[in-house]
Design an enzyme around this catalytic site. Sequence first.
Site, PDB file in Angstrom:
ATOM      1  N   VAL A  33       0.707  -1.438  -0.055  1.00  0.00           N
ATOM      2  CA  VAL A  33       0.051  -0.199  -0.328  1.00  0.00           C
ATOM      3  C   VAL A  33       0.574   1.335  -0.329  1.00  0.00           C
ATOM      4  O   VAL A  33       0.509   2.248  -0.703  1.00  0.00           O
ATOM      5  CB  VAL A  33      -1.137   0.167   0.821  1.00  0.00           C
ATOM      6  CG1 VAL A  33      -1.472   1.182   0.831  1.00  0.00           C
ATOM      7  CG2 VAL A  33      -2.032  -1.120   0.809  1.00  0.00           C
ATOM      8  N   ASP A  34       2.074   1.258   1.112  1.00  0.00           N
ATOM      9  CA  ASP A  34       3.208   2.508   0.709  1.00  0.00           C
ATOM     10  C   ASP A  34       3.468   2.786  -0.729  1.00  0.00           C
ATOM     11  O   ASP A  34       3.513   4.359  -0.799  1.00  0.00           O
ATOM     12  CB  ASP A  34       3.990   1.500   2.153  1.00  0.00           C
ATOM     13  CG  ASP A  34       4.869   3.289   2.251  1.00  0.00           C
ATOM     14  OD1 ASP A  34       4.413   4.419   1.987  1.00  0.00           O
ATOM     15  OD2 ASP A  34       5.657   3.229   3.018  1.00  0.00           O
TER      16      ASP A  34
END
Length: 172
Positions: A33-34
Amino acid sequence: MSRIEIIQGDITRQAVDAIVNAANCSLLGGGGVDGAIHRAAGPELLAECRTLHGCETGKAKITKGYRLPARYVIHTPGPIWRGGTHGEPELLASCYRSCLELAAENGCKTVDFPSISTGVYAFPLNRAAPIAIRTIGAFLEAHPEIERVRMVCFDYRTKAVYEAALGEWMKK
């Protein structure tokens, strides 16, 4: 009607006041996600994150959303699972609480979360989901200014586990 929703989708495509980034402590991008959030937001996000000098596990920091449809990104480093006896559940709850506090302070009415710490940080999904739902639910009970919080799940399995956790929480 619940102010908590569970959807399957791509968090980088959500047009909301704030999305939450399951970040690492450096806040300088990573995988999962990052990495997806950093890629979608563009290099301006990384430049602003450099000025924040990292973030402790369980805390949160906020930036602009830049090229994302979300106005803000709230970054929170989740705990790495080490068996559950090193404060991981408390740190995970603190992630959700810290993000929602920043959202409220910045006038956000809609906030979307990923499943924090359940990817490479290996927090068991069946333990993480009830913590997330309980923490979000308790916060919303005390903060009517936040109109809706969504869990944006990457896949069907994750969505199903969060739906079950929400169902259990709503019975109480």
